[in-house]
Design a protein around this motif. Structure first.
Motif, PDB file in Angstrom:
ATOM      1  N   GLU A  49      31.963-145.755  27.116  1.00 60.22           N
ATOM      2  CA  GLU A  49      32.153-144.423  26.543  1.00 60.22           C
ATOM      3  C   GLU A  49      33.556-144.309  25.939  1.00 60.22           C
ATOM      4  O   GLU A  49      33.730-143.746  24.853  1.00 60.22           O
ATOM      5  N   ARG A  50      34.558-144.869  26.618  1.00 60.85           N
ATOM      6  CA  ARG A  50      35.931-144.850  26.074  1.00 60.85           C
ATOM      7  C   ARG A  50      35.994-145.625  24.759  1.00 60.85           C
ATOM      8  O   ARG A  50      36.660-145.209  23.809  1.00 60.85           O
ATOM      9  N   GLN A  74      34.450-143.516  22.083  1.00 60.89           N
ATOM     10  CA  GLN A  74      35.366-142.451  21.679  1.00 60.89           C
ATOM     11  C   GLN A  74      36.528-143.013  20.859  1.00 60.89           C
ATOM     12  O   GLN A  74      36.986-142.377  19.908  1.00 60.89           O
TER      13      GLN A  74
END
Length: 148
Positions: free
Chosen positions: A52-53, A56
């Motif tokens: 997810e990082r 992003q």
């Protein structure tokens, strides 16, 4: 009255003890499997967070070096997950072996308990015959004795 004494009682006790020990070993193996599965779950959670990082970071202006570090860490996590999967498989095999050994110990104990039950039934039957013979003898003596 005579009391029942099984000549192989120590063997029965030994078989029960072996079964109990096998249950303890299985319990330990199940605990180890649970620990390994929990660790695998945590690694997968961490991997999902870092993915997810990374996602992003690709939508924002982030230095390329940060993206490389995240990618390398994700590769490291994947390697850890693969090793942990092997650990889980080994732990599962250990649990399966322990279950098999426990099943064998339970069968063995059951055989000896059935033998003890058969010996008890034989003893009880012999005791009933003896008691019946004593009652028959008492009845015979009363029958033979003249009435006053």
């Amino acid at each position: 009255m005579a009391s029942f004494h099984y000549s192989f009682q120590k063997v029965v006790d030994l078989k029960a003890s072996q079964k109990t020990q096998a249950e303890w070993v299985l319990s330990g193996a199940l605990g180890e499997l649970s620990t390994q599965e929990q660790n695998l779950y945590q690694l997968r959670q961490s991997q999902a967070e870092w993915e997810e990082r990374l996602h992003q970071a690709t939508t924002q202006a982030v230095p390329l070096s940060d993206l490389l570090v995240i990618g390398q860490y994700l590769d490291h996590l994947q390697a850890c997950i693969e090793r942990k999967l092997e650990d889980v498989q080994h732990a599962q095999k250990a649990v399966d072996q322990c279950r098999s050994k426990l099943a064998d110990k339970m069968k063995d104990e059951k055989v000896w308990l059935k033998a003890k039950d058969r010996a008890w039934e034989s003893f009880r039957h012999a005791l009933q015959i003896k008691e019946q013979n004593e009652l028959d003898e008492m009845a015979t003596v009363r029958f033979i004795m003249p009435s006053p």
